[in-house]
Design a protein around this motif. Structure first.
Motif, PDB file in Angstrom:
ATOM      1  N   PHE A  19      52.554  -2.038  11.832  1.00 40.29           N
ATOM      2  CA  PHE A  19      51.431  -2.944  11.559  1.00 40.29           C
ATOM      3  C   PHE A  19      51.873  -4.117  10.680  1.00 40.29           C
ATOM      4  O   PHE A  19      51.592  -5.283  10.978  1.00 40.29           O
ATOM      5  CB  PHE A  19      50.310  -2.157  10.891  1.00 40.29           C
ATOM      6  CG  PHE A  19      49.337  -2.991  10.115  1.00 40.29           C
ATOM      7  CD1 PHE A  19      48.360  -3.736  10.755  1.00 40.29           C
ATOM      8  CD2 PHE A  19      49.397  -3.040   8.721  1.00 40.29           C
ATOM      9  CE1 PHE A  19      47.458  -4.516  10.031  1.00 40.29           C
ATOM     10  CE2 PHE A  19      48.507  -3.811   7.996  1.00 40.29           C
ATOM     11  CZ  PHE A  19      47.539  -4.550   8.647  1.00 40.29           C
ATOM     12  N   LYS A 102      37.822  -0.707  11.043  1.00 40.77           N
ATOM     13  CA  LYS A 102      37.909  -1.448  12.306  1.00 40.77           C
ATOM     14  C   LYS A 102      38.684  -0.640  13.337  1.00 40.77           C
ATOM     15  O   LYS A 102      39.205   0.444  13.043  1.00 40.77           O
ATOM     16  CB  LYS A 102      38.560  -2.812  12.074  1.00 40.77           C
ATOM     17  CG  LYS A 102      39.882  -2.778  11.319  1.00 40.77           C
ATOM     18  CD  LYS A 102      40.373  -4.191  11.061  1.00 40.77           C
ATOM     19  CE  LYS A 102      41.715  -4.200  10.329  1.00 40.77           C
ATOM     20  NZ  LYS A 102      41.633  -3.697   8.965  1.00 40.77           N
ATOM     21  N   LYS A 103      38.763  -1.168  14.532  1.00 42.15           N
ATOM     22  CA  LYS A 103      39.430  -0.447  15.609  1.00 42.15           C
ATOM     23  C   LYS A 103      40.940  -0.363  15.387  1.00 42.15           C
ATOM     24  O   LYS A 103      41.574   0.615  15.732  1.00 42.15           O
ATOM     25  CB  LYS A 103      39.134  -1.128  16.950  1.00 42.15           C
ATOM     26  CG  LYS A 103      37.691  -0.978  17.409  1.00 42.15           C
ATOM     27  CD  LYS A 103      37.491  -1.617  18.779  1.00 42.15           C
ATOM     28  CE  LYS A 103      36.056  -1.435  19.245  1.00 42.15           C
ATOM     29  NZ  LYS A 103      35.828  -2.054  20.579  1.00 42.15           N
ATOM     30  N   GLY A 104      41.513  -1.412  14.832  1.00 43.24           N
ATOM     31  CA  GLY A 104      42.951  -1.424  14.602  1.00 43.24           C
ATOM     32  C   GLY A 104      43.337  -0.623  13.364  1.00 43.24           C
ATOM     33  O   GLY A 104      42.544   0.144  12.809  1.00 43.24           O
ATOM     34  N   TRP A 105      44.575  -0.819  12.931  1.00 44.53           N
ATOM     35  CA  TRP A 105      45.100  -0.100  11.775  1.00 44.53           C
ATOM     36  C   TRP A 105      44.414  -0.583  10.504  1.00 44.53           C
ATOM     37  O   TRP A 105      44.233  -1.780  10.301  1.00 44.53           O
ATOM     38  CB  TRP A 105      46.612  -0.328  11.681  1.00 44.53           C
ATOM     39  CG  TRP A 105      47.272   0.541  10.660  1.00 44.53           C
ATOM     40  CD1 TRP A 105      47.816   0.140   9.472  1.00 44.53           C
ATOM     41  CD2 TRP A 105      47.473   1.954  10.735  1.00 44.53           C
ATOM     42  NE1 TRP A 105      48.342   1.214   8.804  1.00 44.53           N
ATOM     43  CE2 TRP A 105      48.150   2.347   9.556  1.00 44.53           C
ATOM     44  CE3 TRP A 105      47.159   2.923  11.689  1.00 44.53           C
ATOM     45  CZ2 TRP A 105      48.508   3.672   9.302  1.00 44.53           C
ATOM     46  CZ3 TRP A 105      47.507   4.235  11.433  1.00 44.53           C
ATOM     47  CH2 TRP A 105      48.174   4.593  10.257  1.00 44.53           C
ATOM     48  N   ASP A 106      44.009   0.340   9.645  1.00 42.94           N
ATOM     49  CA  ASP A 106      43.336  -0.033   8.406  1.00 42.94           C
ATOM     50  C   ASP A 106      43.598   1.008   7.327  1.00 42.94           C
ATOM     51  O   ASP A 106      44.303   1.995   7.535  1.00 42.94           O
ATOM     52  CB  ASP A 106      41.830  -0.224   8.635  1.00 42.94           C
ATOM     53  CG  ASP A 106      41.149   1.033   9.160  1.00 42.94           C
ATOM     54  OD1 ASP A 106      41.603   2.151   8.842  1.00 42.94           O
ATOM     55  OD2 ASP A 106      40.138   0.912   9.886  1.00 42.94           O
TER      56      ASP A 106
END
Length: 309
Positions: A19, A102-106
């Protein structure tokens, strides 16, 4: 820091590195065009990001220190553009956006893979992570930026700079202290150097059997070896005062009594037969010595355990 946690991000390290590297590569891509509402990035900013790319994704403390020296050098070079330079670096390594569900990496997905479940600075607070993806409600540990993200924004997303911690240690006690200029024990890179010893308020030879109430117990922190970073860590996170509280001493006394009971009955075959599979130290004392880093007050209990074994 009370316990060292050299590998807290084992199962999520690669995902986070991917990421972070991806964000840097996107910023450095010569084909990338800024949005209509933003100015092109400073040449100085791109030069800086290119120079520190491998350092901010490293898990070597010397690389992290080197990146800070480079950042300070670029800030000096920026002169009248230093505010813009710092703002552009902060925008790239955007911790606020990383904390959003969120949908992505967090941050929630990162903390979901955390192998350590108790604050390493104080060991008094557990650090669970829970997220309901249907309604995006949940909670996670605070992530302390060992080297402050406002002063060193290029480290805002570096996994070596994100320390899972409790809010008391992160916000109430550490606050704005600069751990680069004012070195403290780092949970990932320093060995454990804080231990606990015990005295009776009445003085004399100390034996747990003689202590019946928390107020009769004096609980002291001690060093394994003299160390300025250790003293600063104890002072910053108020370890002496926090472990002198009666509720902590009560838990220490309760564990000591359960350990004494175990020591007096562990070799009694008749009791073992009655208890069956429950005749295990970790079940009867509610403490697993081998897993002390992952248990609340684990280091304190480990020192009691070792003294009574």
């Amino acid at each position: 820091m009370i316990v060292s946690i050299p590998d807290p991000w084992g199962i999520v390290r690669d995902a986070h590195t991917t990421f972070l590297s991806g964000a840097i590569d996107k910023f450095l891509n010569p084909a990338r065009k800024p949005k209509k509402s933003e100015k092109p990035s400073l040449v100085l900013t791109k030069k800086f990001v290119l120079e520190i790319k491998t350092l901010v994704t490293s898990e070597n403390i010397s690389d992290i220190h080197e990146s800070i020296k480079i950042y300070n050098r670029y800030m000096a070079q920026a002169k009248r553009s230093e505010v813009r330079f710092a703002r552009e670096v902060s925008k790239l390594f955007n911790y606020t956006n990383f904390c959003k569900k969120k949908k992505g990496w967090d941050a929630y997905k990162l903390c979901g893979g955390l192998a350590v479940k108790v604050c390493p600075y104080c060991q008094q607070v557990e650090l669970p992570t829970l997220l309901n993806e249907k309604n995006s409600r949940g909670f996670r540990p605070a992530l302390d930026h060992f080297f402050h993200k406002d002063k060193y924004p290029h480290l805002a997303l570096s996994i070596a700079n994100l320390i899972p911690s409790c809010t008391t240690c992160n916000s109430n006690l550490k606050g704005e202290i600069d751990f680069f200029e004012n070195l403290h024990l780092h949970p990932y890179f320093d060995n454990e150097n804080i231990g606990f010893s015990f005295r009776r308020m009445a003085g004399g030879l100390f034996m747990w059997e003689d202590v019946h109430r928390p107020e009769e117990l004096i609980l002291l922190t001690e060093f394994k070896s003299p160390c300025d970073k250790t003293q600063k860590s104890i002072d910053t996170f108020m370890i002496d005062s926090r472990y002198a509280l009666d509720n902590i001493k009560a838990e220490a006394l309760a564990y000591a009594n359960s350990k004494l009971d175990w020591e007096s009955t562990k070799d009694n075959e008749q009791i073992a037969i009655v208890r069956g599979f429950r005749h295990k130290e970790s079940l009867l004392t509610q403490f697993d010595r081998e897993n002390y880093k992952n248990l609340r007050l684990g280091k304190l209990r480990a020192d009691i355990h070792d003294g009574l074994s």
